[in-house]
Design an enzyme around this catalytic site. Sequence first.
Site, PDB file in Angstrom:
ATOM      1  N   ARG A  15       0.855  -1.005  -0.130  1.00  0.00           N
ATOM      2  CA  ARG A  15      -0.187  -0.077  -0.058  1.00  0.00           C
ATOM      3  C   ARG A  15       0.907   1.253  -0.086  1.00  0.00           C
ATOM      4  O   ARG A  15       2.174   1.411   0.166  1.00  0.00           O
ATOM      5  CB  ARG A  15      -0.903   0.036   1.157  1.00  0.00           C
ATOM      6  CG  ARG A  15      -1.944  -0.961   1.263  1.00  0.00           C
ATOM      7  CD  ARG A  15      -2.877  -1.113   2.341  1.00  0.00           C
ATOM      8  NE  ARG A  15      -1.884  -1.633   3.442  1.00  0.00           N
ATOM      9  CZ  ARG A  15      -2.297  -1.893   4.699  1.00  0.00           C
ATOM     10  NH1 ARG A  15      -3.569  -1.587   5.258  1.00  0.00           N
ATOM     11  NH2 ARG A  15      -1.440  -2.448   5.616  1.00  0.00           N
ATOM     12  N   LYS A  75       1.973   1.824   7.437  1.00  0.00           N
ATOM     13  CA  LYS A  75       2.371   1.086   8.568  1.00  0.00           C
ATOM     14  C   LYS A  75       3.340   1.484   9.580  1.00  0.00           C
ATOM     15  O   LYS A  75       3.970   2.580   9.078  1.00  0.00           O
ATOM     16  CB  LYS A  75       3.069  -0.292   8.223  1.00  0.00           C
ATOM     17  CG  LYS A  75       1.996  -1.386   7.508  1.00  0.00           C
ATOM     18  CD  LYS A  75       0.749  -1.645   8.523  1.00  0.00           C
ATOM     19  CE  LYS A  75       1.017  -2.457   9.564  1.00  0.00           C
ATOM     20  NZ  LYS A  75      -0.190  -3.016  10.377  1.00  0.00           N
ATOM     21  N   TYR A  94      -0.743   3.878  11.048  1.00  0.00           N
ATOM     22  CA  TYR A  94      -1.138   2.936  11.892  1.00  0.00           C
ATOM     23  C   TYR A  94       0.192   2.738  12.754  1.00  0.00           C
ATOM     24  O   TYR A  94       1.351   2.391  12.310  1.00  0.00           O
ATOM     25  CB  TYR A  94      -1.517   1.547  11.329  1.00  0.00           C
ATOM     26  CG  TYR A  94      -2.700   1.638  10.399  1.00  0.00           C
ATOM     27  CD1 TYR A  94      -3.950   1.966  11.459  1.00  0.00           C
ATOM     28  CD2 TYR A  94      -2.824   1.619   9.359  1.00  0.00           C
ATOM     29  CE1 TYR A  94      -5.150   2.030  10.624  1.00  0.00           C
ATOM     30  CE2 TYR A  94      -4.076   1.556   8.504  1.00  0.00           C
ATOM     31  CZ  TYR A  94      -5.374   1.929   9.104  1.00  0.00           C
ATOM     32  OH  TYR A  94      -6.334   1.813   8.575  1.00  0.00           O
ATOM     33  N   HIS A  96      -0.219   0.862  16.581  1.00  0.00           N
ATOM     34  CA  HIS A  96      -0.294  -0.295  17.281  1.00  0.00           C
ATOM     35  C   HIS A  96       0.653  -0.489  18.425  1.00  0.00           C
ATOM     36  O   HIS A  96       1.313  -1.475  18.159  1.00  0.00           O
ATOM     37  CB  HIS A  96      -0.380  -1.589  16.189  1.00  0.00           C
ATOM     38  CG  HIS A  96      -1.623  -1.454  15.410  1.00  0.00           C
ATOM     39  ND1 HIS A  96      -2.978  -1.403  15.929  1.00  0.00           N
ATOM     40  CD2 HIS A  96      -1.718  -1.445  14.128  1.00  0.00           C
ATOM     41  CE1 HIS A  96      -3.691  -1.359  14.907  1.00  0.00           C
ATOM     42  NE2 HIS A  96      -3.201  -1.482  13.817  1.00  0.00           N
ATOM     43  N   GLU A 118      -5.268   4.210  14.315  1.00  0.00           N
ATOM     44  CA  GLU A 118      -6.203   3.238  15.050  1.00  0.00           C
ATOM     45  C   GLU A 118      -6.784   3.723  16.309  1.00  0.00           C
ATOM     46  O   GLU A 118      -7.769   3.317  16.818  1.00  0.00           O
ATOM     47  CB  GLU A 118      -5.618   1.854  15.257  1.00  0.00           C
ATOM     48  CG  GLU A 118      -4.370   2.145  16.392  1.00  0.00           C
ATOM     49  CD  GLU A 118      -3.046   2.453  15.930  1.00  0.00           C
ATOM     50  OE1 GLU A 118      -2.254   2.328  16.700  1.00  0.00           O
ATOM     51  OE2 GLU A 118      -3.067   2.898  14.733  1.00  0.00           O
ATOM     52  N   ASP A 270      -2.361  -7.733  14.877  1.00  0.00           N
ATOM     53  CA  ASP A 270      -1.280  -6.383  14.964  1.00  0.00           C
ATOM     54  C   ASP A 270      -1.355  -5.805  16.143  1.00  0.00           C
ATOM     55  O   ASP A 270      -0.780  -4.835  16.458  1.00  0.00           O
ATOM     56  CB  ASP A 270      -1.654  -5.525  13.875  1.00  0.00           C
ATOM     57  CG  ASP A 270      -2.980  -5.199  13.668  1.00  0.00           C
ATOM     58  OD1 ASP A 270      -3.727  -5.820  14.506  1.00  0.00           O
ATOM     59  OD2 ASP A 270      -3.214  -4.589  12.586  1.00  0.00           O
TER      60      ASP A 270
END
Length: 377
Positions: A15, A75, A94, A96, A118, A270
Amino acid sequence: MIIGIPKEIKNNENRVALTPAGVAEFKKNGHSIYVQASAGENSGFSDKAYADAGAEILPTIADVYSIAEMIIKVKEPIASEYPLIKKDQLLFTYFHFASSESLTHAMIERQAVCLAYETVEKTDRSLPLLVPMSEVAGRMSIQEGAKYLEKPLKGKGILLGGVPGVAPAKVLVLGGGIVGTQAAKMAAGFGAQVTIMDVSLARLRYLSDVMPANVTTVMSNHYNICEAIAQTDLVIGAVLIPGAKAPHLITRDMLKLMSPGTVVVDVAVDQGGCIETCTPTTHENPTFIIDDIVHYCVANMPGAVPYTSTLALTNATLPYALQLANKGWKKACVENEELKKGLNVANGKIVYKGVADAWGLPFNDVETVLQNELQLN
């Protein structure tokens, strides 16, 4: 503001954080966009398309980090990117954090400003930047689960939807949120016999109303999960606690209740995973087997369908990214509660309680940190 779009370098992450259409929107608002060469190639967007939209193409990832005030990614940064991150640099992606202690410490040490997709949260508790990828991952979980039920891939050798005269597979979905709902819809569409579990009776009532007849709703508790997994062919882990580790609903001991060749797909991996034996895998090596149970635990499932995923993600993130660029992160977070909840780390301080609790680190009140930052200006 100067915006940087680096190429994603996590294993098989195809992506890109911004489409050429997104570049054009930033340019319209007076911002400068720098895109790393070939960043959008795997998503179907050429360097020429970005240049035509108004971006400047830079040859290396270091060039992008060096010039940008705000980095927009898909990411979390990986170890090789940590040294590239500058003090006060805004990263919008993101993260996490609750599933990676090393990442958390690295971002504190770099004194970056980390705004996590997130945990951006609306007043109704929905997570607008998690929804599009949750929709993709939920649908993909059934697609991948169906594949790994095939015997050559060590599954039971069961066709998800069965055929006339032969019963379909039994699918258990743990969690009735976005991922679980999409997974149940897809599995039901295949013709499987689906059970979806959740701890919210109100959510189960809603799902019971909207799901087709081959989906059964059941209250989620330890007893019911143990009963269900003994008869299930495919288990989908779809549990999320925003910004915190997911609880382990299936423990190592519970694997012995499942029959050999059962497939588990932990979409929550994740964020730590809701199945104890699941650890993150990659698209290159997506599965492993423990006690004859096939585990599929790819942490970036939507990366396998990058064209769809990139468009869906940009649709959701662009309005927020524009606010950050137009106002600066401090003013944008003060004026927008949704963005404020996205702040996880700010200049060396953890400002999201779930992250601090996950690693036993000091928690700083986000309101206080924002006021102090504004006074420094």
